[in-house]
Design a protein around this motif. Structure first.
Motif, mmCIF file in Angstrom:
data_model
loop_
_atom_site.group_PDB
_atom_site.id
_atom_site.type_symbol
_atom_site.label_atom_id
_atom_site.label_comp_id
_atom_site.label_asym_id
_atom_site.label_seq_id
_atom_site.Cartn_x
_atom_site.Cartn_y
_atom_site.Cartn_z
ATOM 1 N N CYS A 155 0.843 -1.193 0.000
ATOM 2 C CA CYS A 155 0.000 0.000 0.000
ATOM 3 C C CYS A 155 0.877 1.243 0.000
ATOM 4 O O CYS A 155 1.606 1.491 0.958
ATOM 5 C CB CYS A 155 -0.894 -0.021 1.246
ATOM 6 N N THR A 156 0.811 2.023 -1.067
ATOM 7 C CA THR A 156 1.642 3.234 -1.152
ATOM 8 C C THR A 156 1.072 4.392 -0.343
ATOM 9 O O THR A 156 1.790 5.334 -0.054
ATOM 10 C CB THR A 156 1.827 3.685 -2.608
ATOM 11 N N GLY A 157 -0.184 4.337 0.038
ATOM 12 C CA GLY A 157 -0.796 5.406 0.825
ATOM 13 C C GLY A 157 -0.760 5.145 2.318
ATOM 14 O O GLY A 157 -1.330 5.904 3.089
ATOM 15 N N CYS A 158 -0.092 4.091 2.739
ATOM 16 C CA CYS A 158 -0.068 3.696 4.148
ATOM 17 C C CYS A 158 1.220 4.140 4.832
ATOM 18 O O CYS A 158 2.296 4.121 4.230
ATOM 19 C CB CYS A 158 -0.162 2.176 4.261
ATOM 20 N N ALA A 159 1.088 4.502 6.110
ATOM 21 C CA ALA A 159 2.256 4.764 6.949
ATOM 22 C C ALA A 159 2.873 3.419 7.342
ATOM 23 O O ALA A 159 2.294 2.354 7.085
ATOM 24 C CB ALA A 159 1.847 5.567 8.177
ATOM 25 N N MET A 160 4.020 3.451 7.993
ATOM 26 C CA MET A 160 4.835 2.259 8.241
ATOM 27 C C MET A 160 4.066 1.038 8.745
ATOM 28 O O MET A 160 4.221 -0.048 8.218
ATOM 29 C CB MET A 160 5.954 2.605 9.233
ATOM 30 N N TYR A 161 3.238 1.165 9.754
ATOM 31 C CA TYR A 161 2.573 0.001 10.341
ATOM 32 C C TYR A 161 1.064 -0.033 10.059
ATOM 33 O O TYR A 161 0.327 -0.754 10.726
ATOM 34 C CB TYR A 161 2.863 -0.070 11.843
ATOM 35 N N ASP A 162 0.606 0.712 9.059
ATOM 36 C CA ASP A 162 -0.802 0.674 8.659
ATOM 37 C C ASP A 162 -1.092 -0.606 7.874
ATOM 38 O O ASP A 162 -0.194 -1.184 7.254
ATOM 39 C CB ASP A 162 -1.150 1.869 7.772
ATOM 40 N N LEU A 163 -2.356 -1.005 7.882
ATOM 41 C CA LEU A 163 -2.807 -2.166 7.123
ATOM 42 C C LEU A 163 -3.964 -1.756 6.224
ATOM 43 O O LEU A 163 -4.849 -1.018 6.644
ATOM 44 C CB LEU A 163 -3.282 -3.279 8.069
#
Length: 173
Positions: A100-108
């Motif tokens: 996911c390119t729109g996610c921060a480091m630990y986002d799912l």
């Protein structure tokens, strides 16, 4: 005259920007972040899935820096690993299949089915999702499909139009 001063300034900024380190995960066992959902299809791990499959996309920052990752996202050793995500007393086990390119480091970024195990789709984005890889996961295994979440979990979530999932990679890279 303006151009004479602009070029050194531009080059200086360019050098400073290029010198910034690429963010890397400090913990590859799990984390805490936000949860969103997306419409799936062909994934970065090279497989095609549907919205009813219990798969998840990891942040590109986590995915791309995972130990053993190469330039070919289809061969990333994180592909096929199972993780369990927890949110407000609910949990779901999903298989890593995308980035996911729109996610921060630990986002799912879940499929709608995975997200619904944690919250209503109408919520769209949830904060405080705690997740960890399952110890028994075989690296490189292909994600299973149509796994049913625990019957006690609530089916609630929300679509987030600002979500920018990236699943445009294929084995033809």
């Amino acid at each position: 005259m303006v151009y004479l001063f602009s070029l050194p300034l531009f080059l200086g900024c360019l050098i400073l920007t290029a010198a910034l380190p690429i963010p890397r995960a400090t913990d590859y066992t799990g984390g805490t972040g936000q949860g969103t959902y997306y419409d799936t299809g062909l994934t970065s791990c090279g497989q095609t899935y549907t919205d009813s499959d219990l798969i998840v996309a990891l942040s590109h920052l986590f995915y791309d820096s995972y130990p053993g990752a190469t330039a070919n996202p289809n061969d990333n050793p994180v592909c096929g690993k199972k993780l369990t995500a927890h949110y407000q007393g609910k949990s779901v086990t999903v298989t890593v299949a995308d980035r996911c390119t729109g996610c921060a480091m630990y986002d799912l970024d879940f499929t709608p089915t995975g997200f619904q195990a944690l919250s209503d789709l109408s919520v769209g984005r949830i904060s405080g999702v705690v997740w960890a890889f399952d110890d028994s996961t075989a690296t490189g295994a292909n994600p299973g499909s149509n796994t049913v979440p625990d019957a006690s979990s609530d089916s609630s979530s929300d679509n987030d139009p600002t979500d920018t999932e990236d699943s445009d990679f294929s084995s033809a890279d």
